[in-house]
Motif scaffolding. Structure first.
Motif, PDB file in Angstrom:
ATOM      1  N   GLU A 199     -86.933 -46.383  63.990  1.00  0.00           N
ATOM      2  CA  GLU A 199     -86.338 -45.586  65.066  1.00  0.00           C
ATOM      3  C   GLU A 199     -86.196 -46.419  66.325  1.00  0.00           C
ATOM      4  N   GLU A 200     -87.191 -47.264  66.580  1.00  0.00           N
ATOM      5  CA  GLU A 200     -87.196 -48.026  67.831  1.00  0.00           C
ATOM      6  C   GLU A 200     -86.058 -49.030  67.927  1.00  0.00           C
ATOM      7  N   HIS A 217     -94.112 -46.943  75.597  1.00  0.00           N
ATOM      8  CA  HIS A 217     -93.805 -48.286  75.075  1.00  0.00           C
ATOM      9  C   HIS A 217     -94.716 -49.375  75.640  1.00  0.00           C
ATOM     10  N   ASP A 261     -96.071 -43.243  70.681  1.00  0.00           N
ATOM     11  CA  ASP A 261     -94.658 -43.121  70.329  1.00  0.00           C
ATOM     12  C   ASP A 261     -94.447 -43.833  68.999  1.00  0.00           C
TER      13      ASP A 261
HETATM   14 MN    MN Z   1     -89.728 -45.194  71.524  1.00  0.00          MN
END
Ligand code: MN
Ligand code: MN
Length: 465
Positions: free
Chosen positions: A299-300, A441, A268
């Motif tokens: 993004e996270e 994650h 991811d």
């Molecule tokens: Mn993510």
């Protein structure tokens, strides 16, 4: 009658099935070759900076040039821009001008990790530690007792950039966060998982050998600082202007007796980032519409900041391309299409209770479309139009791409977001699609090789649409 109903079923029912029932032996060879490249990309790019650098290396090898404002651009030209070393935007200029819009694939190359705090180094119990601040949504207990590497930059007050890389090379030392032994863990065992390891316990063990001076204090801390000074020329205050990231030390590996999975840190969203990039670099012909690949940062943590997808850096890049053709940016955006390429949660039978099985993503069922993300009543989702879903579904079908459509878990259970809403807010038709991931994650996430390859094929079809 039975025969007639069979025919009816064939005609009316969805025919989605396991990808391995649909790919040939030749496809399996292509899947394997693709995934070998992907694993190398993961090992070379464990942070957003390293991943951006590796992406640029690959792009330049494929003939992409660094774009400078004002550069003359012609159909077929291949250019890229790197945003502050942490995000990359690439374009292959199409035969159509940009007033016909662009086909964009937007993935992110930042992943959950442990960043060092601005004052990280301390000594306690005659050992030295570095304090971390987690980045992105992690389940903290998963990050203890695994080997970690440290990557990033220290920028000195005169602007000199020092690259730090400890743990990735053969024979390098690594770091670790300790946890309780079961013998003394009875009280900790009673706590909910989310509370068992407080964030302030996420401290990297970095040394125990003191300097020679039986009188002085903080002798281990001094010895660690001495090592850092000798190797990198940095002092304690230099941590202030540093971005140092602790990431899992394991390399990407095949998983399973049949080697059908890849276990690795950072799927991811590098699994989509690599697919987006590789598909662009592999375009055999100049596409009709300009093909744009975005490898975003942040993004996270919500796509904020100068290197995130909410940054005007993207609009600036596109406006520069448009200016070269005397096209207004807004005219380009309203005709553009964006595949927000991000991962989804793969159905895990061990935790069946959080999935709604009829609308869950399954491994080996191909690239997974998501019409919307968000939480509860689609809160925080851009919710693609039916027309957009039809466009991408048709694009995939015409290119023989295996795809599925799913939601992220049961409606009331949780939720998530991607860069989709920030692209859609710009008046660009946008939909999410990506690889379904197990243990998302976690320090080691799992994906199916078949899904990785179908995602690449899907993105290539989008660029060629
Ligand atoms: Mn993510
Ligand atoms: Mn993601």
């Amino acid at each position: 009658m039975a025969e007639k109903n069979k025919e009816l079923k064939e005609k009316l029912f969805s025919k989605r099935k396991n990808g391995y029932d649909r790919v040939s032996d030749k496809d399996c060879g292509a899947i394997e070759a693709y995934c070998t490249g992907y694993k190398a990309y993961l090992d070379a790019g464990k942070t957003e900076r390293l991943c951006a650098a590796e992406s640029i290396r690959m792009a330049e090898q494929a003939g992409y040039r660094r774009y400078e404002r004002g550069m003359a651009l012609a159909s077929g030209d291949k250019v890229y821009v790197c945003n502050r070393g942490k995000a990359v935007m690439l374009a292959h200029l199409g035969t159509d001008t940009l007033d016909n819009g662009a086909n964009i694939v937007a993935a992110h190359i930042d992943s959950p990790r442990l960043d060092l705090k601005p004052n990280p180094l301390y000594e306690e119990g005659e050992a030295a530690y570095l304090k971390t601040h987690y980045y992105g949504g992690i389940r903290k207990h998963q990050w203890t007792t695994i080997l970690l590497e440290l990557h990033g930059v220290v920028v000195k007050s005169d602007g000199t950039v020092v690259n730090v890389n400890i743990g990735a090379e053969e024979g390098d030392p690594k770091f670790i966060i300790t946890d309780l032994l079961p013998h003394l863990g009875a009280e900790q065992n009673k706590k909910p998982l989310g509370e068992a390891i407080p964030a302030e316990n996420l401290n990297l063990l970095v040394g125990s050998r003191p300097v020679e001076d039986e009188e002085g204090g903080e002798r281990v801390k001094l010895a660690v600082m001495q090592l850092l000074y000798d190797k990198y020329g940095i002092t304690e205050d230099d941590f202030t202007s540093a971005e140092l990231e602790a990431v899992p030390a394991a390399k990407a590996s095949d998983v399973g007796l049949d080697r059908s999975f890849i276990g690795a840190y950072g799927h991811d969203d590098r699994v989509c980032g690599y697919a987006a990039l590789k598909a662009l670099l592999d375009l055999e012909e100049t596409p009709r519409k300009t093909a744009v690949c975005l490898l975003a940062d942040k993004e996270e943590i919500g796509s904020m900041g100068v290197t995130g997808m909410q940054s005007a850096a993207f609009d600036t890049f596109m406006e520069d391309l448009c200016d070269a053709q005397d096209v207004p940016l807004r005219a380009c955006f309203e005709k553009s299409f964006c595949l927000s390429a991000d991962v989804n949660a793969a159905y895990d039978p061990g935790f069946a209770e959080v999935y709604e099985k009829r609308n869950a993503a399954f491994v080996n069922y191909g690239i997974c479309l998501s019409k919307y993300t968000g939480a509860r009543g689609k809160s925080g989702s851009s919710d693609a139009t039916a027309e957009t879903v039809a466009h991408v579904r048709g694009t995939f079908d015409r290119a023989d791409v295996l795809w599925q459509i799913a939601e992220l878990g049961k409606t009331d259970v949780g939720g998530g977001g991607t860069v989709a809403m920030f692209m859609a807010n710009r008046n660009i038709d946008t939909i999410d699609a990506g690889v379904a991931v197990l243990s998302m994650h976690a320090p080691v996430e799992v994906v199916s090789k078949l899904d990785c390859y179908e995602t690449y094929k899907g993105m290539k079809a989008v660029y060629q649409a």
